[in-house]
Scaffold this active site. Sequence first.
Site, short mmCIF file in Angstrom:
data_model
loop_
_atom_site.label_atom_id
_atom_site.label_comp_id
_atom_site.label_asym_id
_atom_site.label_seq_id
_atom_site.Cartn_x
_atom_site.Cartn_y
_atom_site.Cartn_z
N LEU A 165 0.84 -1.20 0.00
CA LEU A 165 0.00 0.00 0.00
C LEU A 165 0.88 1.25 0.00
O LEU A 165 1.67 1.47 0.92
CB LEU A 165 -0.92 0.01 1.23
CG LEU A 165 -1.80 -1.23 1.43
CD1 LEU A 165 -2.85 -0.94 2.49
CD2 LEU A 165 -2.46 -1.68 0.14
N ALA A 166 0.72 2.04 -1.04
CA ALA A 166 1.60 3.20 -1.20
C ALA A 166 0.84 4.41 -1.73
O ALA A 166 1.40 5.27 -2.38
CB ALA A 166 2.74 2.85 -2.16
N ALA A 167 -0.47 4.46 -1.45
CA ALA A 167 -1.27 5.52 -2.07
C ALA A 167 -1.51 6.72 -1.16
O ALA A 167 -1.96 7.76 -1.62
CB ALA A 167 -2.62 4.94 -2.49
N ARG A 217 1.66 13.65 7.54
CA ARG A 217 2.48 13.98 8.71
C ARG A 217 3.94 14.24 8.35
O ARG A 217 4.71 14.74 9.16
CB ARG A 217 2.38 12.84 9.75
CG ARG A 217 1.01 12.78 10.42
CD ARG A 217 0.75 11.45 11.11
NE ARG A 217 0.34 10.39 10.17
CZ ARG A 217 0.00 9.15 10.53
NH1 ARG A 217 0.02 8.81 11.81
NH2 ARG A 217 -0.34 8.26 9.62
N ASP A 247 5.53 2.10 4.11
CA ASP A 247 6.28 3.02 4.98
C ASP A 247 7.06 2.26 6.07
O ASP A 247 7.28 2.76 7.16
CB ASP A 247 5.35 4.09 5.60
CG ASP A 247 4.27 3.50 6.51
OD1 ASP A 247 4.18 2.27 6.63
OD2 ASP A 247 3.51 4.31 7.10
N ALA A 298 56.36 29.57 -16.07
CA ALA A 298 55.43 30.06 -15.05
C ALA A 298 54.72 31.31 -15.54
O ALA A 298 55.31 32.17 -16.18
CB ALA A 298 56.19 30.36 -13.77
#
Length: 461
Positions: A8-10, A15, A102, A424
Site C-alpha cells: 500500500l503506497a497511495a 504527517r 512506509d 610560469a
Amino acid sequence: MKVATVILAAGFGSRMKSSLPKVMHPVAGRPMVEWAVRTAEQIGERTPVVVVGHGKEHVQALLGERVQYVEQAQLLGTGHAVMQAATALRGQSEAVVVFYADMPLMQADTFHRLVSLFSDYRQSNDVALAMLTIQRDDSQGFGRVVRDAQGQVQAIVEEVDCTPEQRLIRELNPGIYCFDSAWLWSNLVHIPVSAKGEYYLTDMVGVAVAQGRRVVTALAPIDDVHGINTRIHLAHAEALMRQRIAERHMLNGVTIMDPHTTYIDDSVEIGSDTTILPGCLLQGATKVGNHAVIGPHSQLVDSIVGDHCRVAYSVIEQARLDDHADIGPFGRLRPGAHLGIGVHMGSFGEVKNSYLGAGVKMGHFSYIGDAQVGENAMIAAGTITCNFDGVQKNQTIIGKDAFIGSDTLLVAPVVIGEGAKTGAGSVVTHDVAPNALVYGVPAKPHGLTASPASPQESSEV
Ligand code: UD1
Ligand code: MG
C-alpha cells in the site's frame, strides 16, 4: 502455496509535511517504496502489486515495469486500498501478503516466518489470517492488538480510537498480514466505515472474529518494525538502516572507524581491507576497491574508486579513480573526471570531464576541465584550463611527459605536445610543438621572444 503481495503506497503521508509523497522519501539512498518492493520480490511468486494514488507519477517513474499498479483514486483508508487490488488478484494465489510501504526495515526472513505460520494453520480451515505483532513501549502511533481472556486476538484498535485501558496495551500492530486469499477477496466488503469515513484494513480482524474464524500471530523483531509517519521516524529508520549496512560491510572485511558518522547507501559496494574514516558519505552507484582509504570527511556519489586509492576531505561525483590514485585533502572531481593509475591530485584541485593519464601529478590548486592529459605529465600549481569561451566548451590536450609551469593558463582549444614545457605565468593561446618550451603572455616559443630570462619553473610539487 502460491503467495501474492500487495504494497500500500497511495496515502498522503500528510504527517511528513512534504511535497514529495511519503513513500518516495529515501532511507539509506532508496525510496521507502523501493525497499518494500525488494522485500516483496523475495516472498511472492508473482509480480508485486503496488496500490498507488497520491503522487503516483513519482512512484511509477521510480518502479517502471517492475511491479503491477492498481490505482486508489479516492484515499478512503488502508482497507479500501486493498479492495482496489481485488480484480487483479482474485483467484491468483492461495495467500495474499499485505503490508505498507512506509516500513523499509522489514526483512524478507520475517515475512517468510509469517507466511509459514499461515501455511501451518491453513489446513485447519478456521484461520482467516496470520499477522505479525510487536511488544514495544514506544507505540509510534501503532494500533493496539486486543486479545480476550484466552489470549485469542479479538480486534485491532487504532490509537486514536483506543479507550484509556486499550492505550496501555503494549502489543502493537506493525501492519503486516498474510490473508487466506479466498476469504480476503470475499470479505473486504464487510469492513465497517470508520468515524473518519475510512475503511481500515485492520478491521478485517474484527470481521474474521465475528465469523468465528481465527487470527494467528507471530512476534516480529523489533528493529524490523519502524513505521515512518513523520520525519522523526524517518531519521530513526535511517540510523537503523545505516547501522545494518555498516555491519554488513564490516563483516565483509571493511574497517569503518566510526559507523555513527559514516553514511553508506545500500547500493554501494566496498572491497575488503578498505578503511572508511569518519565523516564520509558513499552514495548511489559508488564502488570502492580493496585496500583503499576513504576519508575523513569525503563524499563519493556514483563514482568508481580502484584498489589502493586514497581520498581525503574530497567531493567526488560521477568520477573514477584507477588503482593507486590519490586525491586531497580538499579535492573535487566533477562528472566525467577520470584519474588514471597512480595519479596524484593534491590540495584544492578540481577536475571535470577529463582524463588524467597514469602517473600525472597535479599537486596544488589547479582546474582541469574538458581535457586529456597524457601519462606522467606534470601540472604545476595554479594551472587552469580556460575551457569556456563564453559560448562553448573547448578541449585541451596535453601530451605525455609535458610540464605545465605554475600559473599557466591554457586557453582552449589548445594542444600541448609531448614533453613540451610552459613557463610560469604563461598564457598559452596557440598549440605547442612536442618538446618545445613556451612562456610569456601570450606564450611564445623559447628563442622567439625578446626576453632572455629563463622562465621560472614549477613550485614544489
Ligand atoms: C497503519 C495501521 C495501524 C498500524 C500502522 C503501522 C490501519 C488503519 N492502521 O496506521 O494499525 O499500527 O499502520 O505502521 O491500517 N495507504 C493507502 N491508501 C490509503 C491510506 C493509506 O495506500 O487510503 C497506505 C499509505 O501510503 C501507507 C500505508 O497505507 O504506506 C499505511 O498508511 P498510514 O497512514 O501510514 O497508516 P498508519 O496511521 O501508520
Ligand atoms: Mg504508517
